[in-house]
Design an enzyme around this catalytic site. Structure first.
Site, PDB file in Angstrom:
ATOM      1  N   HIS A  39      10.602  -3.611  -7.095  1.00  0.00           N
ATOM      2  CA  HIS A  39      10.813  -4.151  -5.796  1.00  0.00           C
ATOM      3  C   HIS A  39       9.675  -5.489  -5.576  1.00  0.00           C
ATOM      4  O   HIS A  39      10.384  -6.506  -4.891  1.00  0.00           O
ATOM      5  CB  HIS A  39      10.440  -3.085  -4.698  1.00  0.00           C
ATOM      6  CG  HIS A  39      11.098  -2.013  -4.724  1.00  0.00           C
ATOM      7  ND1 HIS A  39      10.786  -0.776  -5.373  1.00  0.00           N
ATOM      8  CD2 HIS A  39      12.451  -1.675  -4.220  1.00  0.00           C
ATOM      9  CE1 HIS A  39      11.693   0.164  -5.152  1.00  0.00           C
ATOM     10  NE2 HIS A  39      12.887  -0.456  -4.781  1.00  0.00           N
TER      11      HIS A  39
ATOM     12  N   LEU B 163       8.196   1.779  -3.083  1.00  0.00           N
ATOM     13  CA  LEU B 163       8.109   0.429  -3.882  1.00  0.00           C
ATOM     14  C   LEU B 163       7.352   0.553  -5.104  1.00  0.00           C
ATOM     15  O   LEU B 163       6.411   0.895  -5.091  1.00  0.00           O
ATOM     16  CB  LEU B 163       7.650  -0.775  -2.740  1.00  0.00           C
ATOM     17  CG  LEU B 163       8.509  -0.781  -1.542  1.00  0.00           C
ATOM     18  CD1 LEU B 163       7.623  -1.960  -0.773  1.00  0.00           C
ATOM     19  CD2 LEU B 163       9.905  -1.081  -1.917  1.00  0.00           C
TER      20      LEU B 163
END
Ligand code: AMP
EC number: 6.3.2.1
Length: 281
Positions: free
Chosen positions: A37, A33
């Site tokens: 995100h 991530l």
């Protein structure tokens, strides 16, 4: 925040929340991530009482010569980012949990996947729709969050939700970029330092297209032609496609009008990167 590996565990927790009248947001991801995100997770935390982030490198959306094995993974770092952003659950199933022996049921959309990324990745969107449909059934969220970075995916998921009557609001979120304009992506890690520098040409092409439209140009071939010229001048870039389509149908357009998506996929060495802009004209 907890990391759950089993479908039944997620179901039990969500059931508990729903009994208390709490709303649930879902952010589907493949992990590794970054701030892109994170912007989706933030939005979900803002708009819902509870947030589930799925971290699952979905094997059925990768073609035989794609990067399933080498796709970057770092659950520990993902957990830190999710926790500090306010997520409540990371759902991180093993492939066997999602695709048990004998699995044969897929969501196969016609039309929208037969354009842009779907042309060079023929099984990709069947895998995406199937996993997202499964996640929707497992988590039963009130809202689900998707990035405009993957604009074709966003359009496909919106259509799927409409066609199959999922009672879920799809929230599209803007593209988060590096300081120099490159769209954040887990796959940027594949870039060598030279390729990383060269990849800025994508956001430059986006800006060029947007500027031409702002100046009144509406000829799609002309706009795409100029964008391609700019990208081709970068020796490390190999164009997969640059195209202008209707955002809702993915059909090619000659004139930039209506709900316009101008999207591109370009290879830099091992990395195939995408970028786009959307315009309402
Ligand atoms: P992925 O892990 O690449 O499958 O992405 C999970 C979700 O995050 C998708 O809805 C993506 O569109 C979204 N996403 C990825 N990168 C970005 C970005 N740079 N800005 C906004 N959303 C993103």
């Amino acid at each position: 925040m907890v990391i759950l590996k089993k479908i039944d565990e997620v179901r039990a927790q969500v059931k508990e929340w729903k009994k208390q009248g709490l709303t649930v947001g879902l952010v589907p991801t493949m992990g590794y991530l970054h701030e892109g995100h994170q912007s989706l997770i933030k939005k979900s935390v803002e708009q819902n009482d509870r947030t589930v982030v799925s971290v699952f490198v979905n094997p059925i959306q990768f073609g035989p010569n794609e990067d399933l094995e080498s796709y970057p993974r770092d659950l520990e770092a993902d957990a830190k980012l999710c926790e500090s952003t306010g997520a409540d659950i990371i759902f991180n199933p093993e492939p066997e949990e999602m695709y048990a022996d004998g699995f044969v049921s897929f969501i196969n959309m016609t039309g929208l996947p037969n354009a842009l990324c779907g042309l060079t990745r023929p099984i990709h969107f069947k895998g995406v729709c199937t996993v997202v449909g499964k996640l929707f059934n497992i988590v039963t969220p009130d809202r689900a969050y998707f990035g405009q970075k993957d604009a074709q995916q966003l359009a496909i998921i919106m259509r799927m939700v409409k066609d199959l009557n999922f009672d879920i609001e799809i929230v599209g979120c803007p593209i988060i970029r590096e300081a120099d304009g490159l769209a954040k992506s887990s796959r940027n890690i594949y870039l060598t330092p030279e390729e990383r520098k060269a990849a800025v040409v994508l956001s430059k092409a986006v800006k060029l297209g947007q500027d031409m439209i702002a100046d009144g140009e509406r000829d799609a071939a002309k706009i795409v032609g100029e964008m391609k010229k700019l990208i081709s001048a970068e020796p490390l870039a190999t164009i997969d496609y640059v195209e202008m389509v209707n955002m809702d149908t993915m059909q090619s357009i000659e004139k930039a009008e209506g709900h316009v998506l101008c999207a591109m996929a370009v290879k830099f060495g091992k990395a195939r990167l995408i970028d786009n802009f959307i315009a309402e004209l």
